[in-house]
Design a protein around this motif. Sequence first.
Motif, short mmCIF file in Angstrom:
data_model
loop_
_atom_site.label_atom_id
_atom_site.label_comp_id
_atom_site.label_asym_id
_atom_site.label_seq_id
_atom_site.Cartn_x
_atom_site.Cartn_y
_atom_site.Cartn_z
N LYS A 1 0.83 -1.19 0.00
CA LYS A 1 0.00 0.00 0.00
C LYS A 1 0.87 1.26 0.00
N ARG A 2 1.96 1.22 0.79
CA ARG A 2 2.84 2.39 0.82
C ARG A 2 3.49 2.62 -0.54
N GLY A 3 3.87 1.54 -1.21
CA GLY A 3 4.48 1.67 -2.53
C GLY A 3 3.52 2.28 -3.53
N LEU A 4 2.28 1.84 -3.49
CA LEU A 4 1.28 2.40 -4.39
C LEU A 4 1.09 3.89 -4.10
N ALA A 5 0.95 4.22 -2.82
CA ALA A 5 0.74 5.62 -2.44
C ALA A 5 1.93 6.48 -2.84
N LYS A 6 3.12 5.94 -2.69
CA LYS A 6 4.33 6.69 -3.06
C LYS A 6 4.32 7.08 -4.53
N HIS A 7 3.69 6.28 -5.36
CA HIS A 7 3.63 6.54 -6.80
C HIS A 7 2.26 7.04 -7.24
N ASN A 8 1.48 7.52 -6.26
CA ASN A 8 0.15 8.08 -6.53
C ASN A 8 -0.77 7.11 -7.26
N LEU A 9 -0.67 5.84 -6.89
CA LEU A 9 -1.53 4.82 -7.47
C LEU A 9 -2.57 4.40 -6.43
N PRO A 10 -3.80 4.18 -6.84
CA PRO A 10 -4.85 3.82 -5.87
C PRO A 10 -4.73 2.38 -5.41
N SER A 12 -7.01 -0.84 -4.17
CA SER A 12 -8.38 -1.36 -4.15
C SER A 12 -8.35 -2.78 -3.59
N ALA A 13 -9.14 -3.02 -2.57
CA ALA A 13 -9.22 -4.36 -1.99
C ALA A 13 -9.72 -5.37 -3.02
N ASP A 14 -10.41 -4.90 -4.05
CA ASP A 14 -10.89 -5.79 -5.11
C ASP A 14 -9.74 -6.36 -5.94
N ASP A 15 -8.57 -5.74 -5.85
CA ASP A 15 -7.40 -6.20 -6.60
C ASP A 15 -6.50 -7.11 -5.77
N VAL A 16 -7.03 -7.62 -4.67
CA VAL A 16 -6.25 -8.50 -3.78
C VAL A 16 -6.97 -9.85 -3.68
N TYR A 17 -6.19 -10.91 -3.79
CA TYR A 17 -6.70 -12.27 -3.60
C TYR A 17 -5.82 -12.93 -2.55
N TYR A 18 -6.44 -13.52 -1.55
CA TYR A 18 -5.70 -14.19 -0.49
C TYR A 18 -5.62 -15.68 -0.78
N GLY A 19 -4.47 -16.12 -1.25
CA GLY A 19 -4.26 -17.52 -1.58
C GLY A 19 -3.77 -18.31 -0.37
N ASP A 20 -3.51 -19.58 -0.59
CA ASP A 20 -3.07 -20.45 0.51
C ASP A 20 -1.65 -20.98 0.27
N PHE A 21 -0.86 -20.25 -0.51
CA PHE A 21 0.54 -20.56 -0.76
C PHE A 21 0.74 -21.85 -1.56
N THR A 22 -0.26 -22.20 -2.38
CA THR A 22 -0.12 -23.33 -3.29
C THR A 22 -0.14 -22.80 -4.72
N LYS A 23 0.41 -23.59 -5.62
CA LYS A 23 0.40 -23.24 -7.04
C LYS A 23 -1.04 -23.08 -7.53
N GLU A 24 -1.92 -23.96 -7.08
CA GLU A 24 -3.31 -23.93 -7.51
C GLU A 24 -4.00 -22.63 -7.10
N SER A 25 -3.71 -22.14 -5.88
CA SER A 25 -4.37 -20.91 -5.45
C SER A 25 -3.84 -19.71 -6.23
N GLY A 26 -2.59 -19.76 -6.67
CA GLY A 26 -2.07 -18.70 -7.52
C GLY A 26 -2.82 -18.62 -8.83
N GLY A 27 -3.05 -19.79 -9.44
CA GLY A 27 -3.80 -19.84 -10.69
C GLY A 27 -5.23 -19.37 -10.52
N LYS A 28 -5.86 -19.84 -9.46
CA LYS A 28 -7.25 -19.45 -9.19
C LYS A 28 -7.33 -17.95 -8.94
N GLY A 29 -6.40 -17.43 -8.15
CA GLY A 29 -6.42 -16.02 -7.80
C GLY A 29 -6.28 -15.12 -9.01
N VAL A 30 -5.33 -15.42 -9.89
CA VAL A 30 -5.12 -14.56 -11.05
C VAL A 30 -6.30 -14.64 -12.00
#
Length: 135
Positions: A1-10, A12-30
């Motif tokens: 969040k700080r990095g986004l703010a530093k570059h004046n980028l918004p 959005s919680a809608d752009d976050v997916y909480y995976g379970d650290f598996t390859k499958e959750s990465g695919g599902k999340g994206v």
Amino acid sequence: KRGLAKHNLPFSADDVYYGDFTKESGGKGVRLLKEKNPGLTAFMVASDLMAVGVLEELTTMGYAISRDVSVVGFDDQTFAALTSPALTTIRQDEYQLGKIAAQKIIKLINVPGDLPQVGILDTSLVVRNSTGKVQ
């Protein structure tokens, strides 16, 4: 969040997916994130293993990695350099992480009820081929 703010980028919680650290959750999340917001062009993933799932799913969806979309993992696992394309990632010192964790566990054993302190490890960006200027 700080990095986004530093570059004046918004943020959005809608752009976050909480995976379970598996390859499958990465695919599902994206897949879910791109369905909600097809304009996303970069993904910061909390682990290299999930990032592999992101790379695979984006490729399956027809995206050219580093030209259409960038992916960054976290950990710099040995396999990160062997993915196709090679994964850009954040490296942390695993030895130092283990040492600090062991010290905190020993302290908790010797001083029950003591609350562990939060620490920050040094990290470095390892740039490989999964990132680039999106066209």
